[in-house]
Design a protein around this motif. Sequence first.
Motif, PDB file in Angstrom:
ATOM      1  N   VAL A 143       0.837  -1.203   0.000  1.00 22.38           N
ATOM      2  CA  VAL A 143       0.000   0.000   0.000  1.00 22.38           C
ATOM      3  C   VAL A 143       0.873   1.255   0.000  1.00 22.38           C
ATOM      4  CG1 VAL A 143      -1.690   1.310   1.328  1.00 22.38           C
ATOM      5  CG2 VAL A 143      -1.919  -1.176   1.130  1.00 22.38           C
ATOM      6  N   VAL A 144       1.918   1.252   0.840  1.00 24.96           N
ATOM      7  CA  VAL A 144       2.818   2.408   0.908  1.00 24.96           C
ATOM      8  C   VAL A 144       3.559   2.590  -0.420  1.00 24.96           C
ATOM      9  CG1 VAL A 144       4.845   3.363   2.076  1.00 24.96           C
ATOM     10  CG2 VAL A 144       3.072   2.181   3.399  1.00 24.96           C
ATOM     11  N   ALA A 145       3.999   1.487  -1.019  1.00 32.26           N
ATOM     12  CA  ALA A 145       4.709   1.572  -2.293  1.00 32.26           C
ATOM     13  C   ALA A 145       3.808   2.105  -3.400  1.00 32.26           C
ATOM     14  CB  ALA A 145       5.249   0.191  -2.667  1.00 32.26           C
ATOM     15  N   GLY A 146       2.535   1.694  -3.389  1.00 33.00           N
ATOM     16  CA  GLY A 146       1.601   2.209  -4.390  1.00 33.00           C
ATOM     17  C   GLY A 146       1.387   3.699  -4.249  1.00 33.00           C
ATOM     18  N   ALA A 151       1.928   2.622  -9.762  1.00 33.01           N
ATOM     19  CA  ALA A 151       1.684   1.236 -10.172  1.00 33.01           C
ATOM     20  C   ALA A 151       2.970   0.419 -10.199  1.00 33.01           C
ATOM     21  CB  ALA A 151       1.014   1.220 -11.552  1.00 33.01           C
ATOM     22  N   GLU A 152       4.079   1.056 -10.605  1.00 32.35           N
ATOM     23  CA  GLU A 152       5.352   0.327 -10.633  1.00 32.35           C
ATOM     24  C   GLU A 152       5.745  -0.146  -9.248  1.00 32.35           C
ATOM     25  OE1 GLU A 152      10.026   1.079 -11.953  1.00 32.35           O
ATOM     26  OE2 GLU A 152       8.533   2.688 -12.091  1.00 32.35           O
ATOM     27  N   GLY A 153       5.622   0.729  -8.263  1.00 32.28           N
ATOM     28  CA  GLY A 153       5.944   0.334  -6.894  1.00 32.28           C
ATOM     29  C   GLY A 153       5.026  -0.759  -6.379  1.00 32.28           C
ATOM     30  N   ALA A 154       3.747  -0.697  -6.753  1.00 33.64           N
ATOM     31  CA  ALA A 154       2.802  -1.725  -6.308  1.00 33.64           C
ATOM     32  C   ALA A 154       3.160  -3.089  -6.885  1.00 33.64           C
ATOM     33  CB  ALA A 154       1.384  -1.331  -6.709  1.00 33.64           C
ATOM     34  N   TRP A 155       3.530  -3.129  -8.160  1.00 31.11           N
ATOM     35  CA  TRP A 155       3.880  -4.413  -8.779  1.00 31.11           C
ATOM     36  C   TRP A 155       5.169  -4.992  -8.178  1.00 31.11           C
ATOM     37  CZ3 TRP A 155       0.936  -7.605 -11.084  1.00 31.11           C
ATOM     38  CH2 TRP A 155      -0.149  -7.180 -11.865  1.00 31.11           C
ATOM     39  N   PRO A 192      -4.203  -6.780  -0.482  1.00 29.14           N
ATOM     40  CA  PRO A 192      -3.378  -5.566  -0.523  1.00 29.14           C
ATOM     41  C   PRO A 192      -3.138  -5.007  -1.922  1.00 29.14           C
ATOM     42  CG  PRO A 192      -2.019  -7.474  -0.045  1.00 29.14           C
ATOM     43  CD  PRO A 192      -3.438  -7.945  -0.022  1.00 29.14           C
ATOM     44  N   PHE A 193      -2.942  -5.879  -2.919  1.00 26.22           N
ATOM     45  CA  PHE A 193      -2.646  -5.348  -4.244  1.00 26.22           C
ATOM     46  C   PHE A 193      -3.818  -4.540  -4.792  1.00 26.22           C
ATOM     47  CE2 PHE A 193      -2.571  -5.644  -8.903  1.00 26.22           C
ATOM     48  CZ  PHE A 193      -1.360  -5.013  -9.146  1.00 26.22           C
ATOM     49  N   LEU A 194      -5.033  -5.060  -4.680  1.00 25.25           N
ATOM     50  CA  LEU A 194      -6.190  -4.306  -5.153  1.00 25.25           C
ATOM     51  C   LEU A 194      -6.387  -3.031  -4.334  1.00 25.25           C
ATOM     52  CD1 LEU A 194      -8.793  -7.143  -5.899  1.00 25.25           C
ATOM     53  CD2 LEU A 194      -7.271  -5.950  -7.499  1.00 25.25           C
ATOM     54  N   ALA A 195      -6.038  -3.087  -3.053  1.00 29.31           N
ATOM     55  CA  ALA A 195      -6.196  -1.900  -2.200  1.00 29.31           C
ATOM     56  C   ALA A 195      -5.207  -0.794  -2.568  1.00 29.31           C
ATOM     57  CB  ALA A 195      -6.020  -2.281  -0.737  1.00 29.31           C
ATOM     58  N   THR A 196      -4.080  -1.141  -3.207  1.00 27.09           N
ATOM     59  CA  THR A 196      -3.105  -0.104  -3.566  1.00 27.09           C
ATOM     60  C   THR A 196      -3.679   0.903  -4.558  1.00 27.09           C
ATOM     61  OG1 THR A 196      -2.201  -1.492  -5.340  1.00 27.09           O
ATOM     62  CG2 THR A 196      -1.139  -1.622  -3.182  1.00 27.09           C
ATOM     63  N   PHE A 197      -4.701   0.509  -5.305  1.00 32.37           N
ATOM     64  CA  PHE A 197      -5.285   1.441  -6.273  1.00 32.37           C
ATOM     65  C   PHE A 197      -6.018   2.579  -5.565  1.00 32.37           C
ATOM     66  CE2 PHE A 197      -4.566  -2.308  -8.822  1.00 32.37           C
ATOM     67  CZ  PHE A 197      -4.131  -1.788 -10.029  1.00 32.37           C
ATOM     68  N   VAL A 330     -10.954  -0.376 -11.067  1.00 35.93           N
ATOM     69  CA  VAL A 330     -11.873   0.088 -12.116  1.00 35.93           C
ATOM     70  C   VAL A 330     -12.027   1.608 -12.057  1.00 35.93           C
ATOM     71  CG1 VAL A 330     -14.256  -0.029 -12.942  1.00 35.93           C
ATOM     72  CG2 VAL A 330     -13.102  -2.114 -12.184  1.00 35.93           C
ATOM     73  N   VAL A 331     -12.267   2.141 -10.869  1.00 40.90           N
ATOM     74  CA  VAL A 331     -12.432   3.583 -10.716  1.00 40.90           C
ATOM     75  C   VAL A 331     -11.123   4.306 -11.033  1.00 40.90           C
ATOM     76  CG1 VAL A 331     -12.949   5.418  -9.067  1.00 40.90           C
ATOM     77  CG2 VAL A 331     -14.303   3.326  -9.057  1.00 40.90           C
ATOM     78  N   TRP A 332     -10.014   3.780 -10.538  1.00 43.86           N
ATOM     79  CA  TRP A 332      -8.710   4.405 -10.809  1.00 43.86           C
ATOM     80  C   TRP A 332      -8.452   4.501 -12.311  1.00 43.86           C
ATOM     81  CZ3 TRP A 332      -4.379   2.200 -13.217  1.00 43.86           C
ATOM     82  CH2 TRP A 332      -3.216   2.963 -13.178  1.00 43.86           C
TER      83      TRP A 332
END
Length: 342
Positions: A143-146, A151-155, A192-197, A330-332
């Motif tokens: 979450v912090v990386a996102g 997006a790069e940090g999240a991946w 967590p990954f979906l929450a990063t958006f 989707v919203v992002w």
Amino acid sequence: MPIVPDVPAYGGNQDDDRGAARLSGPLFRNETPQARPNGSYDTPQAQPYGAVPQNPEPMPDAPQPAPAPQKKSAGRDLSAAIGVGVGLGAVIVASLFVVKAVFVGVIAVAVVVGLWELTKRLEERKGIKAPVVPLAVGGAAMVVAGYARGAEGAWIAMALTSLAVLVWRMTQPPEGYLKDVTAGVFAAFYVPFLATFVAMMLTADDGPWRVLTFLLLTVVSDTGAYAVGWRFGKHKLAPRISPGKTREGLLGAVTFAMVAGALCAQFLIDDGTWWQGLVLGLAVAASATLGDLGESMIKRDLGIKDMGTLLPGHGGIMDRLDSLLPTAPVVWLLLVVFVGSG
């Protein structure tokens, strides 16, 4: 040879009939049946075997009490649900518009609790032991990386978390390794990954308003589905997955979300227009419904009603994140397409 008298043998269904004949009639009574003018006899017991009563008097049916009308029930404590919902909303809005970093922390906490609930239920119901420690640490870092690197940090954080799950599980016996790490990688992506958006929405200049729009549309969609489905729902949407959901409820979700989307896009989003809000509302209604059905599928597989009991009237954190998580990307994406990432 002795002469045996010819005694008739009874069997099958005749036993009941003939036995009844032997236990009735004048053979066991001190009276002779008297025939009435209409051909019947004084008492049913006094009629000879084989006689059929003529014009029997009908027995009146006993009055049955009318069944009490059943009222529709929400299935939960609505007072507690509303109170908890208002309290959570106040915390979210306050952190969202005061300090962005605080809201990122709220997302991280929700992710960690959601991961704990999910892994706990998997272990209890299926014996799957997904590594909780690397999931919790990696989920918060994701979450912090996102928020910090997009997006790069999240991946990158997602990949490192998955690797940590694989390595952490190697410290235990190999039995069940494949199912444990598979569940761990699934949990890392699902929560967590979906929450990063959500965190990535916050980085825009109008980030708090984008996040608020995302939350409002999801809540309005769920509310519209519940209100219309509870009042008018007759046709099941997916009875094998979620028997409570109806097509009428889905129509209510779409209508409510599109109206709210048009208002939010016009008045809350920089450079947004009402028609973009209509598209956004339609997409939110679809993704929120699919997210709700997805978690219903998980809970049916696990044989549980709720993921937890932390939130009175709601269940657990995961029971509130079910429609939010798949709606966030989707919203992002639609907001980036419509008005850019700035």
